[in-house]
Design an enzyme around this catalytic site. Structure first.
Site, PDB file in Angstrom:
ATOM      1  N   LYS A 294      29.994 -16.617  32.516  1.00 61.27           N
ATOM      2  CA  LYS A 294      29.652 -18.201  32.369  1.00 61.27           C
ATOM      3  C   LYS A 294      30.841 -18.932  31.773  1.00 61.27           C
ATOM      4  O   LYS A 294      31.225 -19.985  32.205  1.00 61.27           O
ATOM      5  CB  LYS A 294      28.501 -18.247  31.164  1.00 61.27           C
ATOM      6  CG  LYS A 294      27.886 -19.497  31.098  1.00 61.27           C
ATOM      7  CD  LYS A 294      26.807 -19.503  30.100  1.00 61.27           C
ATOM      8  CE  LYS A 294      26.380 -20.777  29.705  1.00 61.27           C
ATOM      9  NZ  LYS A 294      25.162 -20.587  28.749  1.00 61.27           N
ATOM     10  N   ARG A 295      31.524 -18.185  30.893  1.00 66.42           N
ATOM     11  CA  ARG A 295      32.768 -18.794  30.439  1.00 66.42           C
ATOM     12  C   ARG A 295      33.999 -19.115  31.078  1.00 66.42           C
ATOM     13  O   ARG A 295      34.575 -20.055  31.117  1.00 66.42           O
ATOM     14  CB  ARG A 295      33.143 -17.941  29.091  1.00 66.42           C
ATOM     15  CG  ARG A 295      33.791 -18.542  27.827  1.00 66.42           C
ATOM     16  CD  ARG A 295      33.933 -17.729  26.919  1.00 66.42           C
ATOM     17  NE  ARG A 295      34.065 -16.151  26.923  1.00 66.42           N
ATOM     18  CZ  ARG A 295      35.290 -15.732  27.320  1.00 66.42           C
ATOM     19  NH1 ARG A 295      36.460 -16.367  27.091  1.00 66.42           N
ATOM     20  NH2 ARG A 295      35.287 -14.211  27.648  1.00 66.42           N
TER      21      ARG A 295
END
Ligand code: GLU
Length: 543
Positions: A294-295
């Protein structure tokens, strides 16, 4: 110990019987072989490729068997709940043509509602109470500190961590100790009393992975948290039973918890549904493969594809390519078919990680965009523009004829030869920008300021929008000759020293002045589309 009394103390009040719920949520009335699947996201607001991966699988399995796919919202963890998250899931998936038959915010057959776990508290408690009454569940008073200390001790001894066997302290509390704790108002959770033995291993058939070996569970997992809210494990068993799921499709991360679920279904007296654990989406990162993060990877979020304006069918085609090993071949043979005609099979799903490659998607995307008719392309861009376009981009659609001419020129839309250099709507819109907006910046001219002015003035004197392409070009050549540039490429190549440059440098000046860019499709046609007044204004502004 009187378990009935204990259950009444822990979860006081009358709860409906299992028979009541069995009747309230009867077996679904579906044709033989029809599968019931579900997507069960947490409402965190982040909808990702993994969700789409599961959702397409769920939807295909259900609908290819004349079954049902429903949306259940796993909102037991309130900390992670985001407003509007459910609508976001629905609209993100609808964009990729995944539609649910029933569920949260969708409606459909109300028999199996509610679809929010928070609204189902009574059912979970009723069954937790039943397990306590049967001695299959017990209160645990261990604090966070107790559990941390336990984990540390187990880690130190190189043992499996968790609440099990001799470590399950509260499992063997005496009646007296339990009531003393309760009288003292100590908070408690409810745990399953596991009967499993991890020495026992057995074969389990996973619909996707095939035969896997499963170890019996011996963890006394929490089923109700101290606030009376169920854990994922418990809610999964209760809900998938009473919503009559036939196949649970979920990510392979859950495979490790399968033994817990097998024991829970058995303890509750529910038949076990079938399971299919699909592999995670991986990404090549240098030498290694890792899960999409996600990051680090914006392409994990489904929002990314909508914002960029990927054509939804392209993303779906790519997902199907990753999901079913025989899809690519089928699609080659049936490039224009309805994707729903593909005979999707869980057993054809990849058993180990699927490698997600944005370049591959981009290639598919270019091909898919190149298949669109004029009308489809305009419609796709308009829909994207309405949602994600700038104010200026929204106005491009006011002049439909100009838009069509721009698309025909830039993308070959409507023509025989299609250009395949666009991946997304945002790219295409950016590319046609100069038809609708005067260039705010110009790429660098390669000629001197004096030559630029002289070329522009020379062209403006001759320019007539009624000229045909040939006349137009002969005028460009005249301007070249007049300013010391070779009118013919041949002359320039033979004797480059004799000229400042060639007619192509002159055309470039006109091109940059008109569009801001040194590279565009045919300039004559661009000027035709812009019209005389606009073309003159742009050229004049650069004199
Ligand atoms: N709420 C779980 C998740 O989002 C669902 C897993 C499942 O499909 O059972 O991971």
């Amino acid at each position: 110990m009187d378990y009935k009394l204990l259950a009444e103390r822990l979860l006081p009040g009358e709860y409906p019987s299992p028979a009541f719920y069995e009747e309230k949520y009867p077996a679904r009335n579906l044709p033989k072989g029809a599968e019931v699947t579900r997507l069960a996201p947490s409402p965190t607001g982040f909808i990702h490729l993994g969700n789409l991966f599961s959702a397409i699988t769920d939807e295909r399995i259900a609908h290819r068997s004349s079954g049902i796919v429903y949306l259940r919202i796993e909102d037991t963890d309130l900390k992670r709940k985001v407003d509007g998250a459910v609508e976001a899931v629905i609209s993100a998936l609808k964009y990729f043509d995944v539609k649910f038959d029933e569920g949260a915010e969708i409606g459909g057959d109300e028999t199996y509602a509610p679809w929010y776990q928070r609204q189902r508290a009574e059912i979970y408690r009723a069954f937790a109470k039943k397990l306590i009454e049967e001695g299959r569940a017990y209160p645990c008073f261990c604090t966070e500190e107790d559990l941390t200390a336990l984990r540390e001790e187990q880690t130190k001894n190189k043992e499996i961590t968790g609440y099990y066997g001799k470590y399950a302290k509260c499992r063997n509390l005496t009646e007296e100790e339990i009531y003393k704790n309760l009288d003292a108002g100590k908070p408690f959770v409810i745990r399953l009393r596991s009967l499993g033995n991890p020495e026992n291993k057995f074969k389990f058939h996973d619909e996707i992975k095939g035969d896997v070996t499963v170890t019996e569970n011996d963890q006394d997992v929490v089923i109700l948290k101290s606030d009376g809210i169920p854990t994922y494990h418990f809610a999964h068993a209760v809900d998938d039973h009473f919503m009559r799921t036939t196949i649970v499709i979920r990510g392979e991360d859950w495979l490790a918890s399968l033994p817990i679920h097998i024991e829970l279904f058995a303890a509750l007296g529910f038949p076990l549904p079938r399971y299919g654990h699909h592999c995670s989406l991986m990404k090549q990162d240098g030498e290694t493969r890792r899960k999409l993060s996600k990051r680090k990877d914006p392409e994990l979020s489904l929002e990314f594809y909508r914002k960029e304006g990927y054509f939804p069918r392209a993303v779906k085609v790519y997902m199907l390519t990753l999901l079913n090993s025989n899809f690519e071949e089928w699609y080659l043979k049936n490039p224009d078919a309805d994707l729903n005609e593909f005979p999707f099979k869980a057993a054809k799903m990849s058993k180990s990680g699927a490698l997600f490659d944005l370049d591959k998607l981009n290639d598919i995307s270019k091909n898919e965009l190149a298949k669109l008719s004029e009308g489809e392309m305009a419609e796709f861009l308009r829909e994207w523009g309405e949602e994600f376009g700038t104010e200026a981009q929204k106005k491009y659609f006011l002049d439909g004829e100009k838009l069509m001419r721009a698309l025909a020129l830039c993308m070959g839309v409507g023509g025989k030869k299609r250009r395949k250099d666009f991946t997304t709507a945002s790219q295409a819109m950016e590319f046609i920008k100069f038809f609708f907006e005067r260039p705010a910046e110009h790429e660098a001219y390669r000629v001197t300021d004096g030559d630029r002015r002289a070329v522009l003035q020379g062209f403006l004197r001759r320019y007539d929008a009624k000229d045909d392409a040939q006349t137009w070009f002969s005028k460009v050549k005249e301007v070249a000759a007049e300013n010391g540039f070779a009118a013919e490429m041949k002359d320039y190549k033979e004797n480059p020293e004799a000229y400042k440059g060639s007619v192509s440098d002159v055309a470039e000046v006109l091109r940059i002045a008109t569009t801001g860019r040194a590279n565009t499709p045919d300039l004559y046609t661009i000027m035709q589309i812009l019209g005389e007044e606009e073309t003159r204004a742009r050229l004049q502004a650069e004199v």
